[in-house]
Motif scaffolding. Sequence first.
Motif, short mmCIF file in Angstrom:
data_model
loop_
_atom_site.label_atom_id
_atom_site.label_comp_id
_atom_site.label_asym_id
_atom_site.label_seq_id
_atom_site.Cartn_x
_atom_site.Cartn_y
_atom_site.Cartn_z
N ASP A 61 1.01 -1.12 0.03
CA ASP A 61 -0.07 0.04 -0.02
C ASP A 61 0.92 1.22 0.14
O ASP A 61 1.77 1.45 0.81
CB ASP A 61 -0.94 -0.13 1.24
N CYS A 62 0.39 2.12 -1.02
CA CYS A 62 1.29 3.42 -1.16
C CYS A 62 0.40 4.52 -1.29
O CYS A 62 -0.77 4.60 -1.68
CB CYS A 62 2.19 3.47 -2.32
N HIS A 63 0.90 5.85 -0.80
CA HIS A 63 0.19 7.01 -1.20
C HIS A 63 1.14 7.82 -1.99
O HIS A 63 2.25 8.13 -1.50
CB HIS A 63 -0.10 7.66 0.21
N VAL A 64 0.59 8.14 -3.18
CA VAL A 64 1.47 8.83 -4.13
C VAL A 64 0.91 9.85 -4.85
O VAL A 64 -0.47 10.03 -5.02
CB VAL A 64 1.86 7.92 -5.11
N THR A 65 1.77 11.09 -4.99
CA THR A 65 0.97 12.25 -5.90
C THR A 65 1.44 11.89 -7.21
O THR A 65 2.45 11.10 -7.33
CB THR A 65 1.71 13.35 -5.41
N LEU A 69 5.07 9.92 -8.56
CA LEU A 69 5.06 8.84 -9.37
C LEU A 69 5.97 9.11 -10.68
O LEU A 69 6.75 8.22 -11.25
CB LEU A 69 3.60 8.36 -9.64
N TYR A 70 5.44 10.23 -11.32
CA TYR A 70 6.33 10.60 -12.64
C TYR A 70 7.76 10.52 -12.10
O TYR A 70 8.60 10.24 -13.06
CB TYR A 70 5.93 12.12 -12.96
N ALA A 71 8.19 11.21 -11.11
CA ALA A 71 9.72 11.28 -10.74
C ALA A 71 10.36 10.35 -10.56
O ALA A 71 11.46 9.63 -10.99
CB ALA A 71 9.77 12.22 -9.42
N ALA A 72 9.48 9.07 -10.05
CA ALA A 72 9.76 7.64 -10.06
C ALA A 72 10.00 6.97 -10.98
O ALA A 72 11.06 6.16 -11.26
CB ALA A 72 9.02 6.90 -9.08
N ALA A 75 13.03 8.10 -13.02
CA ALA A 75 14.24 7.62 -12.23
C ALA A 75 14.56 6.26 -12.61
O ALA A 75 15.55 5.65 -12.47
CB ALA A 75 14.00 7.88 -10.79
N SER A 76 13.48 5.44 -12.78
CA SER A 76 13.61 3.99 -13.05
C SER A 76 13.89 3.98 -14.74
O SER A 76 14.08 2.60 -15.01
CB SER A 76 12.46 3.21 -12.94
N GLY A 77 13.87 5.08 -15.51
CA GLY A 77 14.61 4.96 -16.72
C GLY A 77 13.18 4.96 -17.88
O GLY A 77 13.61 4.75 -18.88
N MET A 78 11.86 5.08 -17.25
CA MET A 78 11.16 4.96 -17.88
C MET A 78 11.08 6.32 -19.12
O MET A 78 11.23 7.26 -18.51
CB MET A 78 9.66 5.26 -17.27
N LYS A 79 10.49 6.00 -20.26
CA LYS A 79 10.20 7.36 -21.02
C LYS A 79 8.81 7.56 -21.06
O LYS A 79 7.89 6.96 -21.70
CB LYS A 79 10.74 6.78 -22.54
N ILE A 80 8.28 8.44 -20.35
CA ILE A 80 6.86 8.66 -20.04
C ILE A 80 6.79 10.23 -19.85
O ILE A 80 7.64 10.82 -19.37
CB ILE A 80 6.53 7.90 -18.92
N SER A 81 5.68 10.57 -20.21
CA SER A 81 5.46 12.24 -19.96
C SER A 81 4.29 12.21 -18.80
O SER A 81 3.86 11.21 -18.23
CB SER A 81 4.31 12.81 -21.19
#
Length: 164
Positions: A61-65, A69-72, A75-81
Amino acid sequence: MFTETQLGFSCGADAVGCAERDVCAAGDILMRRCEEALRRAGLRPTQQRQQLSQLLFGNGDCHVTADALYAAAVASGMKISQATVYNTLNQFTQLGLLRQIGIDGSKSFFDTNTTVHPHFFYEDEGVLVDVPETVAFDHLPEPLPGYAMERVDVVIHLRRRQHG
């Protein structure tokens, strides 16, 4: 596997156990549930949606903005907008996979625990966590005619005491 610090949000489940394994069992089940829900809704479980599912559900269970989530994801190497992250969070919320919790109308968190439960919001840190005990009300108002009460969201705002 990412640590809570790398993710930029907190994992409320067995964080130590999850960090030692590739994916915690509960997270694996939630990711499969997410893929099934996407297919039922007519949405393809794209690589980006699956990767975001891993970040969201892979550590309990996580609470995320959306920004965290975008920053994570980046940081994981995803190419995402950022737009894809926002759209995916909204789609997951509409499918019942996430619960959106508004804080003061200026910030929203997305909770992977979709059960009705109270939260503490640490004002100084900008962190949302589950309240570890039951919150009880002895009286709730009757809903207006033609309406039924769906749920009661409780967010208890905390601020560090100033000594002096």
